[in-house]
Design an enzyme around this catalytic site. Structure first.
Site, PDB file in Angstrom:
ATOM      1  N   ARG A  47      20.231 -50.475  53.777  1.00 14.43           N
ATOM      2  CA  ARG A  47      20.194 -49.149  54.396  1.00 14.43           C
ATOM      3  C   ARG A  47      21.296 -48.284  53.796  1.00 14.43           C
ATOM      4  O   ARG A  47      22.325 -48.006  54.406  1.00 14.43           O
ATOM      5  CB  ARG A  47      20.354 -49.262  55.908  1.00 14.43           C
ATOM      6  N   GLN A  65      17.051 -45.092  50.247  1.00 15.72           N
ATOM      7  CA  GLN A  65      16.437 -44.581  51.473  1.00 15.72           C
ATOM      8  C   GLN A  65      14.928 -44.424  51.344  1.00 15.72           C
ATOM      9  O   GLN A  65      14.193 -44.634  52.303  1.00 15.72           O
ATOM     10  CB  GLN A  65      17.076 -43.244  51.840  1.00 15.72           C
ATOM     11  N   SER A  85      12.925 -49.206  58.380  1.00 17.61           N
ATOM     12  CA  SER A  85      13.326 -48.177  59.347  1.00 17.61           C
ATOM     13  C   SER A  85      12.133 -47.324  59.771  1.00 17.61           C
ATOM     14  O   SER A  85      11.998 -46.957  60.940  1.00 17.61           O
ATOM     15  CB  SER A  85      14.423 -47.290  58.757  1.00 17.61           C
ATOM     16  N   TYR A 128      23.666 -52.630  60.867  1.00 16.24           N
ATOM     17  CA  TYR A 128      22.928 -53.472  61.794  1.00 16.24           C
ATOM     18  C   TYR A 128      23.894 -54.153  62.763  1.00 16.24           C
ATOM     19  O   TYR A 128      25.088 -54.283  62.500  1.00 16.24           O
ATOM     20  CB  TYR A 128      22.132 -54.546  61.044  1.00 16.24           C
TER      21      TYR A 128
END
Length: 310
Positions: A174, A179, A185, A280
């Site tokens: 991430r 991205q 996500s 996370y």
């Protein structure tokens, strides 16, 4: 005034490496300026690979029970075809996602059998293939899919026997540079939204409060456990539907995000931190997990939505 002789500049058009050399005249005039020397690089060799026009992409039908997604849509097929790839889509691969074979054919794909879809150079799937499907992969092929390697060691060992190159979409970090590849996500965002919709469908009354001639109906109370991508999506969706939302996470940094969506952040008194790496949360100890479970079961009057793995 010093009169400097012109410098000789040569620019390698491949490496953009400028080579500067001072003429010998400068040395004879007594200048002590050091000579700037840059190694002149050879043109970078062309990367070895296979042209896109010689590669085939296979899109098999998802075999997991009640899995309605498909790895490639007809719009994505057009993009791949434009790049020169050949795309083979298994018969009925997009039926559960409301994409017909005709939609794929109009986009430029070819409708093939399951064996031909798995026999492509690059195989695209949503979920990892079943063990029996791995034998259909061409030796040395590439598989792009959600795999969860830490939980599926037997699957990895089986893929190794086919000498397959695996790109786990769930392992994409991430970070800003990656991205556009962060499918995890995007799927979590959908899961949080869909989870609230399913909860509302099974709930006995309205989420939002109602004032009618027959009386007043209070709004539903929802507790979302976990403040990651899925949890925040669930909080925003439930709040928009009129519910009174509370959120909980083991990471203190999530409090501001939960409150920014209009929800109340519930705090428990414990010393352990849930901050992990890469954005996370880390796995918590058994004592905290037991405390969290006791806390959630004591709020049985709330609609509880878990956005984290138990």
């Amino acid at each position: 005034m010093f009169r400097l002789l012109p410098l000789v500049h040569r620019v390698d058009k491949f490496s953009a490496c400028k080579v500067q050399r001072f003429p010998e005249a400068l040395k004879r005039r007594g200048f002590r300026t050091a000579t700037l020397k840059y190694a002149e690089k050879e043109p970078a060799p062309a990367p070895k690979g296979i042209p896109c026009s010689n590669l085939t992409i296979g899109v098999p039908k998802e075999s997991f029970t009640k899995e309605c997604r498909v790895a490639v849509t007809p719009a994505a097929v057009k993009t791949l075809i434009k790049e020169g790839f050949s795309v083979n889509v298994e018969d009925g691969a997009g039926a559960a996602a409301n994409f017909t074979n005709k939609d794929y054919e109009e986009a430029g794909a070819k409708i093939k059998s399951k064996v031909e879809a798995f026999g492509a150079d690059i195989v695209l799937k949503v979920r990892s293939p079943a063990v029996e499907e791995i034998d259909l992969l061409k030796e040395g092929s590439n598989l792009i899919s959600f795999v969860y390697p830490a939980q599926n060691k037997d699957l990895l060992d089986k893929l190794a026997t086919r000498k397959a190159t695996l790109f786990g979409m769930d392992c994409v970090p991430r970070i800003s540079r990656a991205q556009v590849f962060d499918a995890l996500s995007s799927m979590a965002n959908i899961a949080g939204y869909k989870g609230v919709i399913e909860a509302a469908n099974n709930f006995g009354r309205f989420f939002t409060g109602q004032i009618t001639a027959a009386g007043k109906v209070p709004p539903a109370k929802m507790l979302v456990i976990g403040g990651g991508v899925a949890g925040l999506s669930a909080i925003g969706t439930a709040k928009n539907m009129g519910a009174v939302v509370r959120g909980f996470d083991t990471r203190a940094a999530v409090k501001e995000q939960v409150e920014s969506l209009g929800a109340e952040f519930l705090e428990l008194e414990y010393e352990e931190s849930g901050e992990g790496t890469g954005g996370y949360a880390k796995e918590m100890s058994q004592s905290l997990s037991k405390l969290r479970w006791t806390f959630s079961t004591s709020n049985v009057k709330m609609l509880i939505l878990w956005s984290r793995q138990l």
